[in-house]
Design a protein around this motif. Sequence first.
Motif, PDB file in Angstrom:
ATOM      1  N   LYS A  91       0.804  -1.224   0.000  1.00  0.00           N
ATOM      2  CA  LYS A  91       0.000   0.000   0.000  1.00  0.00           C
ATOM      3  C   LYS A  91       0.838   1.276   0.000  1.00  0.00           C
ATOM      4  O   LYS A  91       0.309   2.359  -0.253  1.00  0.00           O
ATOM      5  CB  LYS A  91      -0.868   0.045   1.271  1.00  0.00           C
ATOM      6  CG  LYS A  91      -2.163  -0.716   1.186  1.00  0.00           C
ATOM      7  CD  LYS A  91      -2.946  -0.562   2.481  1.00  0.00           C
ATOM      8  CE  LYS A  91      -3.513   0.822   2.726  1.00  0.00           C
ATOM      9  NZ  LYS A  91      -4.809   1.102   2.129  1.00  0.00           N
ATOM     10  N   ARG A 124       2.013   2.299   2.832  1.00  0.00           N
ATOM     11  CA  ARG A 124       1.362   2.877   4.012  1.00  0.00           C
ATOM     12  C   ARG A 124       2.355   3.095   5.146  1.00  0.00           C
ATOM     13  O   ARG A 124       3.202   2.238   5.400  1.00  0.00           O
ATOM     14  CB  ARG A 124       0.269   1.906   4.463  1.00  0.00           C
ATOM     15  CG  ARG A 124      -0.446   2.264   5.763  1.00  0.00           C
ATOM     16  CD  ARG A 124      -1.610   1.307   5.914  1.00  0.00           C
ATOM     17  NE  ARG A 124      -2.347   1.437   7.140  1.00  0.00           N
ATOM     18  CZ  ARG A 124      -3.670   1.389   7.213  1.00  0.00           C
ATOM     19  NH1 ARG A 124      -4.384   1.256   6.117  1.00  0.00           N
ATOM     20  NH2 ARG A 124      -4.283   1.459   8.352  1.00  0.00           N
ATOM     21  N   SER A 126      -8.048  -1.054   3.731  1.00  0.00           N
ATOM     22  CA  SER A 126      -8.696  -0.900   2.437  1.00  0.00           C
ATOM     23  C   SER A 126      -7.652  -1.156   1.345  1.00  0.00           C
ATOM     24  O   SER A 126      -6.479  -0.845   1.519  1.00  0.00           O
ATOM     25  CB  SER A 126      -9.288   0.507   2.328  1.00  0.00           C
ATOM     26  OG  SER A 126      -8.337   1.481   2.702  1.00  0.00           O
ATOM     27  N   ASN A 134      -6.501   0.031  -1.347  1.00  0.00           N
ATOM     28  CA  ASN A 134      -6.033   1.116  -2.211  1.00  0.00           C
ATOM     29  C   ASN A 134      -4.580   1.441  -1.892  1.00  0.00           C
ATOM     30  O   ASN A 134      -4.091   1.111  -0.813  1.00  0.00           O
ATOM     31  CB  ASN A 134      -6.875   2.372  -1.953  1.00  0.00           C
ATOM     32  CG  ASN A 134      -6.948   2.692  -0.458  1.00  0.00           C
ATOM     33  OD1 ASN A 134      -7.663   2.020   0.283  1.00  0.00           O
ATOM     34  ND2 ASN A 134      -6.185   3.682  -0.022  1.00  0.00           N
ATOM     35  N   SER A 179     -10.659   4.600  -1.018  1.00  0.00           N
ATOM     36  CA  SER A 179     -10.850   3.151  -0.842  1.00  0.00           C
ATOM     37  C   SER A 179     -11.615   2.601  -2.042  1.00  0.00           C
ATOM     38  O   SER A 179     -12.548   3.237  -2.517  1.00  0.00           O
ATOM     39  CB  SER A 179     -11.661   2.879   0.429  1.00  0.00           C
ATOM     40  OG  SER A 179     -10.989   3.359   1.546  1.00  0.00           O
ATOM     41  N   HIS A 193      -6.651  11.719   3.228  1.00  0.00           N
ATOM     42  CA  HIS A 193      -7.044  10.490   2.558  1.00  0.00           C
ATOM     43  C   HIS A 193      -7.793  10.812   1.292  1.00  0.00           C
ATOM     44  O   HIS A 193      -8.199  11.934   1.092  1.00  0.00           O
ATOM     45  CB  HIS A 193      -8.059   9.785   3.455  1.00  0.00           C
ATOM     46  CG  HIS A 193      -7.444   8.727   4.281  1.00  0.00           C
ATOM     47  ND1 HIS A 193      -7.725   8.582   5.592  1.00  0.00           N
ATOM     48  CD2 HIS A 193      -6.575   7.753   3.973  1.00  0.00           C
ATOM     49  CE1 HIS A 193      -7.059   7.560   6.069  1.00  0.00           C
ATOM     50  NE2 HIS A 193      -6.356   7.038   5.115  1.00  0.00           N
TER      51      HIS A 193
END
Length: 356
Positions: free
Chosen positions: A61, A63, A148, A150, A156, A240
């Motif tokens: 991700k 992330r 999620s 994405n 998402s 986001h």
Amino acid sequence: MKTKIVTIGASDSPESVEEKLACAGIIIRQGGLVAFPTETVYGLGGDALNPESSRKIYAAKGRPGDNPLIIHIADMAHLDRIVSEIPGNARKLAEAFWPGPLTMIFRKAAIVPYQTTGGLDTVAVRMPVHPLARLFIRKAGGYVAAPSANLSGKPSPTLAKYVVQDMDGRIDMIIDADGAEIGLESTIVDVTGEVPMILRPGYITQQMLSGVVGETDMDVTIYDSSSPQTPRAPGMKYRHYAPKGELVIVEGEPQKVVRYINEQTALHEAEGKRTGIIGTQELLLEYHASIVKNAGSRSDADAVARQLYTFLREFDDEDVAYIYAESFSEAFEDKGFGQAVMNRLLKAAGHKIVRV
Ligand code: TXA
Ligand code: MG
């Protein structure tokens, strides 16, 4: 990495569904990653009890490692193993809203790796209601960590094609099936304190929660964007869902909103910039832009929620430079599902709001 895309549809027999999900489950047990549909949005699943799987999820991700994952379970009996205590309020909320779009934060048990909880001593748990998600979780061994599906910072995904857009080549398998009908991520409630505290608004509203446990609190940063506090859900502090174009929310009397949006659109289009609008059914015919998305009726937060992320992704595909959205803040006032819709829209807009 080659990503296997497996479609599950109405033509699949129960045996074929079972077989496809069994394959997906084996991938998870072996430490791989599989994207799967839930009733809220698509999840990017890995074995929640395997630190290496969680590490791979963050990498796929892009992330930040301090943003913890939600563990998805399919059976109430599985909760005990991953939490150190189940407070009374949590039992009541589980009885009322599980399976469904509710995530609860518990104190974690030692078996849950810190890689899954972003270093926290608490753990987020959700039991989705989507039948394919449930069967997949069971086949995967019962504990699927899933954010999620994405890339970090993007909306998402509510459709498999957006999962493919973001994750093709980065994960082992994508399950392409219908069913992300709610369209916004689950409500998150921290049940570790005396009074349950909402950390992210969603389909299960404060009113619904209070109807079951009495008093509930809400993280102040949800309704007061000028609050100096840091959101209690680490993920809520990031911008986001941002589309590439500049998104502005316009609030005011309907006729003034229409006039303002039409003026701005005309200015941008005169400069050759593509401009898009998210409008409600009631005002739709009054807009002049070439790209106008119909969010459904003002009174129907469900319809807006279902389509919001799709609109944001479509604007990207359409190379839109400016986006104007009507505000849904009346819905916000009544603390219903509209509050969640407005929360996500504000985040997508980086809190740019014009009052006319
Ligand atoms: O509907 C959903 O919840 C979807 C589907 C796939 O289930 N999942 C989802 O996951 O939205 P994600 O990772 O995109 O968002 C999880 C949110 C983040 O804001 C994260 O910071 C918060 O949950 N969270 C997770 N564990 C937490 C914890 N222990 N304490 C506080 N917040 C936590
Ligand atoms: Mg997310």
